[in-house]
Write an enzyme that holds these catalytic residues in place. Structure first.
Site, PDB file in Angstrom:
ATOM      1  N   GLY A  73       0.804  -1.215   0.000  1.00  0.00           N
ATOM      2  CA  GLY A  73       0.000   0.000   0.000  1.00  0.00           C
ATOM      3  C   GLY A  73       0.840   1.269   0.000  1.00  0.00           C
ATOM      4  O   GLY A  73       0.500   2.247  -0.676  1.00  0.00           O
ATOM      5  N   GLN A 182      -7.499  -0.305   3.520  1.00  0.00           N
ATOM      6  CA  GLN A 182      -8.340  -0.909   4.559  1.00  0.00           C
ATOM      7  C   GLN A 182      -9.684  -1.388   4.013  1.00  0.00           C
ATOM      8  O   GLN A 182     -10.328  -2.234   4.621  1.00  0.00           O
ATOM      9  CB  GLN A 182      -8.601   0.096   5.691  1.00  0.00           C
ATOM     10  CG  GLN A 182      -7.373   0.463   6.504  1.00  0.00           C
ATOM     11  CD  GLN A 182      -6.903  -0.665   7.417  1.00  0.00           C
ATOM     12  OE1 GLN A 182      -7.669  -1.546   7.809  1.00  0.00           O
ATOM     13  NE2 GLN A 182      -5.628  -0.652   7.762  1.00  0.00           N
ATOM     14  N   THR A 240      11.997  -7.537 -10.954  1.00  0.00           N
ATOM     15  CA  THR A 240      11.499  -8.902 -11.156  1.00  0.00           C
ATOM     16  C   THR A 240      10.261  -9.131 -10.299  1.00  0.00           C
ATOM     17  O   THR A 240      10.258  -8.813  -9.103  1.00  0.00           O
ATOM     18  CB  THR A 240      12.603  -9.916 -10.790  1.00  0.00           C
ATOM     19  OG1 THR A 240      13.713  -9.647 -11.639  1.00  0.00           O
ATOM     20  CG2 THR A 240      12.136 -11.347 -10.978  1.00  0.00           C
ATOM     21  N   CYS A 328       1.338   1.668  12.713  1.00  0.00           N
ATOM     22  CA  CYS A 328       2.574   2.116  12.065  1.00  0.00           C
ATOM     23  C   CYS A 328       3.295   3.140  12.925  1.00  0.00           C
ATOM     24  O   CYS A 328       4.490   3.333  12.801  1.00  0.00           O
ATOM     25  CB  CYS A 328       2.258   2.731  10.710  1.00  0.00           C
ATOM     26  SG  CYS A 328       1.166   1.708   9.747  1.00  0.00           S
TER      27      CYS A 328
HETATM   28  C1  LIG Z   1      -4.993   3.204   5.000  1.00  0.00           C
HETATM   29  C2  LIG Z   1      -3.634   2.598   4.807  1.00  0.00           C
HETATM   30  N1  LIG Z   1      -2.876   3.011   3.780  1.00  0.00           N
HETATM   31  C3  LIG Z   1      -1.655   2.499   3.547  1.00  0.00           C
HETATM   32  C4  LIG Z   1      -1.118   1.536   4.362  1.00  0.00           C
HETATM   33  C5  LIG Z   1       0.231   0.977   4.067  1.00  0.00           C
HETATM   34  O1  LIG Z   1       0.110  -0.287   3.468  1.00  0.00           O
HETATM   35  P1  LIG Z   1       1.349  -1.307   3.488  1.00  0.00           P
HETATM   36  O2  LIG Z   1       1.505  -1.767   4.896  1.00  0.00           O
HETATM   37  O3  LIG Z   1       0.945  -2.403   2.553  1.00  0.00           O
HETATM   38  O4  LIG Z   1       2.531  -0.545   2.975  1.00  0.00           O
HETATM   39  C6  LIG Z   1      -1.848   1.091   5.476  1.00  0.00           C
HETATM   40  C7  LIG Z   1      -1.281   0.122   6.437  1.00  0.00           C
HETATM   41  O5  LIG Z   1      -1.562   0.132   7.605  1.00  0.00           O
HETATM   42  C8  LIG Z   1      -3.146   1.633   5.688  1.00  0.00           C
HETATM   43  O6  LIG Z   1      -3.905   1.231   6.712  1.00  0.00           O
END
Ligand SMILES: Cc1ncc(COP(=O)(O)O)c(C=O)c1O
Length: 389
Positions: A73, A182, A240, A328
């Site tokens: 993401g 999400q 790749t 995060c």
């Molecule tokens: C709304 C949202 N965007 C982006 C991300 C990032 O995704 P990824 O962990 O796959 O990099 C998250 C991850 O918690 C998310 O909840």
């Protein structure tokens, strides 16, 4: 309770479904070919990647050629924003609109773009986390290139009015990107009906593997390549292909699509049981996010006179995995920008808890949480100098 722990942090990541692992495993062993190689082994890997592309596209009513695989993401969000703004720079249009409650993958990218001379408007949200369409309309101006608004919020679970936002952007002639990390696989999304030009998604939020995701880019929309190199993913994202990961993402997406209705009904019932139970048994507990327009598994609260970090540690000790603020940013003591964004005071935002339920949770899990959470909150409050019953 003989179960070792209850995992209630599915918004942070999910357990990989064994059916997904089964599909991935052969691509580590006998099916290890490079998807760009011309011999049979490579071609079989290529076919598996294309099969996964179809499965991901089907979930959002996109064409397979509109799906590009990424590392997750965060990368998809970076590509959407940087790719779009950089590609339109020559035309002199420099304005991007987003919200105050986006994931850091969007907010930090916006900051970086500002340093490069782009202009960013961050729309406020209401107390439930909803964007105001009138404010969005007023913010769109001559040099607006892109609107990026998440489909659903990762902390409070609020689902934004994506179809209305898409229509507004379409009518105003600006591009619309949605971070659906999400939402993808959890609620119905249709890029055509909702006028979505770009959409980010990720494997590990849908019982698929980590480190793989995708971006949908509407056919005909030209963006600079994000990662340059050998020209994979039609030159947009070189490197790749992560064949086992892509196959896992495809299978996870397929399972979500075929089981979404049944799963979301089941998870919504668990969510109701948990939310009602918490609000009934814990004094001065407040649900955050929208009361009804929210993701199926999301149960997010604030508790008066509680420190979220202590709550998490105690819960962990009692066998419950949850999160406070955004997973995060756990490790930082700053209050969550999302909870600040919905207007909570600093000290209130510090007492947040997000419990997010998913495919593998059961009623027994919810009952375990309802047994331990009130005890833990009461214990912490009994030690708090600021708690008044
Ligand atoms: C709304 C949202 N965007 C982006 C991300 C990032 O995704 P990824 O962990 O796959 O990099 C998250 C991850 O918690 C998310 O909840």
């Amino acid at each position: 309770m003989d179960k070792k722990f209850v995992y209630a942090d599915n918004a942070a990541t999910t357990q990989v479904d064994p059916r997904v692992i089964d599909k991935m495993l052969p691509h580590f062993s006998e099916g290890y070919g490079n998807a760009s190689s011309l011999y049979g082994l490579g071609q079989r890997a290529h076919e598996a990647v294309e099969e996964a592309r179809k499965k991901v596209a089907a979930v959002i009513n996109a064409e397979p050629k509109e799906i590009f695989f990424t590392s997750g993401g965060t990368e998809s969000d970076n590509y959407a924003l940087r790719g779009m703004m950089h590609s339109r720079r020559a035309g002199g249009r420099k304005h991007l609109i987003t919200t105050t409650i986006e994931h850091p993958a969007i907010l930090q990218t916006c900051k970086a773009l500002e340093k490069e001379g782009f202009r960013v408007t961050r729309l406020p949200v209401d107390q439930h986390g909803l964007v105001d369409l009138k404010q969005l309309e007023e913010a769109i101006c001559e040099d607006t290139v892109l609107v990026s608004i998440m489909a659903a919020n990762n902390e409070i679970g609020t689902i934004e009015p994506i179809a209305e936002i898409g229509k507004l952007c379409h009518d105003k002639g600006v591009y619309f990107h949605t971070d659906a990390v999400q939402a993808f696989g959890h609620i119905p999304l249709d890029v055509k009906a909702m006028n979505i030009d770009m959409l980010s998604l990720s494997g590990h939020k849908i019982n698929g593997p980590k480190g793989v995701g995708a971006i949908y880019i509407r056919s005909g929309l030209l963006l600079e390549p994000f990662i340059t190199g050998g020209g994979q993913e039609k030159g947009r994202r070189s490197g790749t292909e992560n064949v086992p990961g892509i196959v896992g993402l495809g299978e996870a997406a397929y399972l979500k699509m075929t089981e979404m209705e049944e799963e979301s009904t089941r998870v919504r019932a668990l969510q109701r049981r948990l939310i009602d139970g918490v609000l009934a048994t814990i004094p001065q507990a407040t649900l955050t996010g929208h009361p009804t327009q929210r993701l199926p598994g999301n149960c997010s609260f604030v508790f008066a006179a509680i420190e979220g970090e202590s709550l998490l540690l105690f819960l962990d000790h009692m066998g419950v995995c949850g999160s406070t603020g955004s997973a995060c940013s756990t490790g930082s003591l700053d209050p969550s920008h999302v909870l600040m964004g919905i207007g909570l005071a600093h000290e209130v935002a510090h007492g947040s808890l997000r419990l997010s339920l998913g495919r593998f949770n059961t009623e027994e899990d919810v009952d375990h949480i309802l047994e331990v959470l009130p005890q833990v909150v009461a214990r912490l409050r009994s030690m708090s100098p600021v708690w008044k019953d």
